[in-house]
Design a protein around this motif. Sequence first.
Motif, PDB file in Angstrom:
ATOM      1  N   THR A  92     -11.125  -0.091  14.256  1.00  0.00           N
ATOM      2  CA  THR A  92     -11.596   0.803  15.452  1.00  0.00           C
ATOM      3  C   THR A  92     -11.167   0.839  16.546  1.00  0.00           C
ATOM      4  N   ASP A  93     -10.299  -0.122  17.009  1.00  0.00           N
ATOM      5  CA  ASP A  93      -9.628  -0.042  18.408  1.00  0.00           C
ATOM      6  C   ASP A  93      -8.316   0.352  18.409  1.00  0.00           C
ATOM      7  N   GLY A  94      -7.573   0.787  17.250  1.00  0.00           N
ATOM      8  CA  GLY A  94      -6.174   1.091  17.054  1.00  0.00           C
ATOM      9  C   GLY A  94      -5.268   0.007  17.097  1.00  0.00           C
ATOM     10  N   ARG A  95      -5.893  -1.214  17.241  1.00  0.00           N
ATOM     11  CA  ARG A  95      -4.678  -2.355  17.486  1.00  0.00           C
ATOM     12  C   ARG A  95      -4.922  -3.182  16.211  1.00  0.00           C
ATOM     13  N   THR A  96      -6.070  -2.972  15.712  1.00  0.00           N
ATOM     14  CA  THR A  96      -6.168  -3.939  14.476  1.00  0.00           C
ATOM     15  C   THR A  96      -6.371  -3.386  13.124  1.00  0.00           C
ATOM     16  N   LEU A  97      -6.411  -3.977  12.068  1.00  0.00           N
ATOM     17  CA  LEU A  97      -6.502  -3.358  10.741  1.00  0.00           C
ATOM     18  C   LEU A  97      -8.025  -3.820  10.110  1.00  0.00           C
TER      19      LEU A  97
END
Length: 178
Positions: A87-92
């Motif tokens: 959801t934050d673009g940094r995590t999978l």
Amino acid sequence: MAITRKKQRTLNLLGAFALGVSDRFHTVIEASTGHGGETPAAIVSLGTEPGISINTLRQILNLSHPGTVRLVDRLEKDGFVERRPGTDGRTLALFLTEAGQELRQTILNQRKQQVQIALDCLTAVEQQQLTTLVEKMLTAMTTDEMQANALCRLCEVEVCPQECCPVEQQYRRQISQL
């Protein structure tokens, strides 16, 4: 406070029982699915909480970050898990595939069968008494969110939904008091 001989025996019996059920479960799961270690707990947890991150899974399983990444890599290679953008673009975010969902159901069925072996010797009244006692003990064991997640990492949430889960209810009481 000294522990009485009777209580020491109860503690010993409960420990042996818990270990026996755990050993039977792990042996049967590894034999029937070819997957041992924390794989069953990872599969069940990902089915319960689709979209969690590797870090959250790591905390639930109490594994190191590199160990969790290796586990997820194996599960992905075997076709049980897929990674999607978080959801934050940094995590999978981790999700079970159809094969992963099937493996999850196999694990839950095997778990149920192993526990059923122990319950079969009890009458219906004794089983209800045991349910009440186990709910009370699980409530006492729930100390925080990660402990709650760890306790329920192999649970079948379809038969013990959050609104009646003693672990979830205790965790909710704890956070409401903050």
